[in-house]
Design an enzyme around this catalytic site. Structure first.
Site, PDB file in Angstrom:
ATOM      1  N   ASN A   4     -17.863  17.639 -17.255  1.00  0.00           N
ATOM      2  CA  ASN A   4     -18.911  16.724 -16.785  1.00  0.00           C
ATOM      3  C   ASN A   4     -20.226  17.207 -16.374  1.00  0.00           C
ATOM      4  O   ASN A   4     -20.054  18.284 -15.444  1.00  0.00           O
ATOM      5  CB  ASN A   4     -18.128  16.096 -15.441  1.00  0.00           C
ATOM      6  N   LYS A   6     -23.103  16.248 -15.274  1.00  0.00           N
ATOM      7  CA  LYS A   6     -23.792  15.524 -14.144  1.00  0.00           C
ATOM      8  C   LYS A   6     -25.214  15.365 -14.674  1.00  0.00           C
ATOM      9  O   LYS A   6     -25.561  15.185 -15.951  1.00  0.00           O
ATOM     10  CB  LYS A   6     -23.576  16.495 -13.050  1.00  0.00           C
ATOM     11  N   HIS A  90     -16.649   8.743 -10.126  1.00  0.00           N
ATOM     12  CA  HIS A  90     -16.714  10.071  -9.836  1.00  0.00           C
ATOM     13  C   HIS A  90     -16.979  10.012  -8.178  1.00  0.00           C
ATOM     14  O   HIS A  90     -17.600   9.245  -7.855  1.00  0.00           O
ATOM     15  CB  HIS A  90     -17.704  10.943 -10.579  1.00  0.00           C
ATOM     16  N   GLU A  92     -19.180  11.404  -6.581  1.00  0.00           N
ATOM     17  CA  GLU A  92     -20.657  11.514  -6.381  1.00  0.00           C
ATOM     18  C   GLU A  92     -20.947  10.072  -6.500  1.00  0.00           C
ATOM     19  O   GLU A  92     -22.226   9.616  -5.919  1.00  0.00           O
ATOM     20  CB  GLU A  92     -21.465  12.587  -7.261  1.00  0.00           C
ATOM     21  N   GLU A 162      -9.689  14.626  -8.272  1.00  0.00           N
ATOM     22  CA  GLU A 162     -10.955  15.678  -7.680  1.00  0.00           C
ATOM     23  C   GLU A 162     -10.900  15.837  -6.111  1.00  0.00           C
ATOM     24  O   GLU A 162     -11.430  14.718  -5.580  1.00  0.00           O
ATOM     25  CB  GLU A 162     -11.937  15.386  -8.390  1.00  0.00           C
ATOM     26  N   GLY A 168     -17.751  21.548  -6.615  1.00  0.00           N
ATOM     27  CA  GLY A 168     -18.977  22.254  -6.651  1.00  0.00           C
ATOM     28  C   GLY A 168     -18.969  23.379  -5.296  1.00  0.00           C
ATOM     29  O   GLY A 168     -19.986  23.956  -4.936  1.00  0.00           O
ATOM     30  N   SER A 208     -13.945  22.840  -8.780  1.00  0.00           N
ATOM     31  CA  SER A 208     -14.336  24.275  -8.910  1.00  0.00           C
ATOM     32  C   SER A 208     -13.168  25.060 -10.086  1.00  0.00           C
ATOM     33  O   SER A 208     -12.625  26.112  -9.868  1.00  0.00           O
ATOM     34  CB  SER A 208     -14.067  25.013  -7.724  1.00  0.00           C
TER      35      SER A 208
HETATM   36  P1  PGA Z   1     -17.269  21.431 -10.415  1.00  0.00           P
HETATM   37  O1  PGA Z   1     -17.306  19.802 -10.459  1.00  0.00           O
HETATM   38  O2  PGA Z   1     -16.147  21.851 -11.349  1.00  0.00           O
HETATM   39  O3  PGA Z   1     -18.417  21.786 -10.437  1.00  0.00           O
HETATM   40  O4  PGA Z   1     -16.322  21.879  -8.948  1.00  0.00           O
HETATM   41  C1  PGA Z   1     -16.081  19.121 -10.769  1.00  0.00           C
HETATM   42  C2  PGA Z   1     -16.565  17.846 -10.924  1.00  0.00           C
HETATM   43  O5  PGA Z   1     -17.300  16.965 -10.137  1.00  0.00           O
HETATM   44  O6  PGA Z   1     -15.976  16.832 -12.067  1.00  0.00           O
END
Ligand code: PGA
Length: 246
Positions: A4, A6, A90, A92, A162, A168, A208
């Site tokens: 992803n 983003k 997601h 976010e 997740e 992140g 992560s």
């Molecule tokens: P990350 O994000 O691997 O940077 O932690 C995962 C995601 O939001 O799908």
């Protein structure tokens, strides 16, 4: 294994990524690989990966085919440019764009209508985990967003677990925590859709994921793949994740 991106990578940065990434995974046959660039880089990504073992997905969609919805993109449009997957809900999107469980149901159905495989994200926040409410929160997300689907619809869905506190942050859930939570989610699938559906459902872990922790995560029984943010932006690191190479 899905990446992803983003809000990263222009079309030319997208082309450069695939120039480097494609040869690194050309020999991979035992895993489905997908990357989800921002909308404006989808066409470049589809063109760059044509005839390869890499599929392209979007990060969101608006339900409906077309209409007066300024600024939105439909599943019909994503399919028309060659997408095969779409991420839905997601964390976010849940956090900054107020997406609810009712949106999940609508978006999953809109994705399926245009032959896109939805990757539906669920996950608890740190305060949920610390207050012992992880299963209540995930159970609610499952009951509201996935349980209303028909068995036929549900059979085409990929789930991504997740934990919000691991996204992140560099703070990955331990393989044991991830496994226990995946097992819980699979039990929810079994209770609603039956044992066969539970065994067939793909549940990805996200938060992560890096080359040095993917192998341990993937060795757990109920972890079927990963949804990778930051580490999917670099061709070498995402190829290492696809191949479980630290
Ligand atoms: P990350 O994000 O691997 O940077 O932690 C995962 C995601 O939001 O799908």
């Amino acid at each position: 294994m899905a990446g992803n991106w983003k809000m990263y990578k222009t079309p030319s940065e997208t082309r450069a990524f695939f120039d480097a990434f494609e040869p690194l995974v050309a020999d991979v046959t035992d895993c489905d690989i997908a990357l989800c660039p921002p909308y404006l880089s989808l066409e470049a990504a589809v063109a760059a990966t044509e005839g390869s073992n890499i599929a392209i997905g979007a990060q969101n969609l608006y339900p409906g085919k077309e209409g007066a919805f300024t600024g939105e993109i439909s599943g019909h449009m994503l399919s028309a440019v060659g997408c095969k997957y779409v991420i839905v809900a997601h964390s976010e999107r849940r956090e900054y764009f107020n997406e609810s469980e009712a949106d999940v149901v609508k978006k999953v159905r809109a994705a399926l209508e245009y032959s896109l495989t939805p990757i539906v994200c669920v996950g608890e926040k740190l305060q949920d985990r610390e207050s012992g409410n992880t299963e209540t929160v995930l159970g609610g997300q499952f009951d509201g967003g996935l349980a209303p689907l028909t068995p036929e619809e549900f059979s085409k869905v990929v789930i991504a677990y997740e934990p919000v506190w691991a996204i992140g942050t560099g703070r990955t859930a331990t393989p044991e925590i991830a496994q226990a939570t995946h097992k819980f989610l699979r039990s929810k699938v079994e209770a609603k859709f039956g044992a066969e559906a539970a065994a067939a459902t793909r549940i990805l872990y996200g938060g992560s994921v890096k080359p040095d922790n993917v192998k341990k995560l993937m060795s757990e029984d109920d972890i079927d793949g990963a949804l990778v943010g930051g580490a999917s932006l670099d061709p070498k690191s995402f190829a290492a994740i696809v191949k479980f190479q630290a």
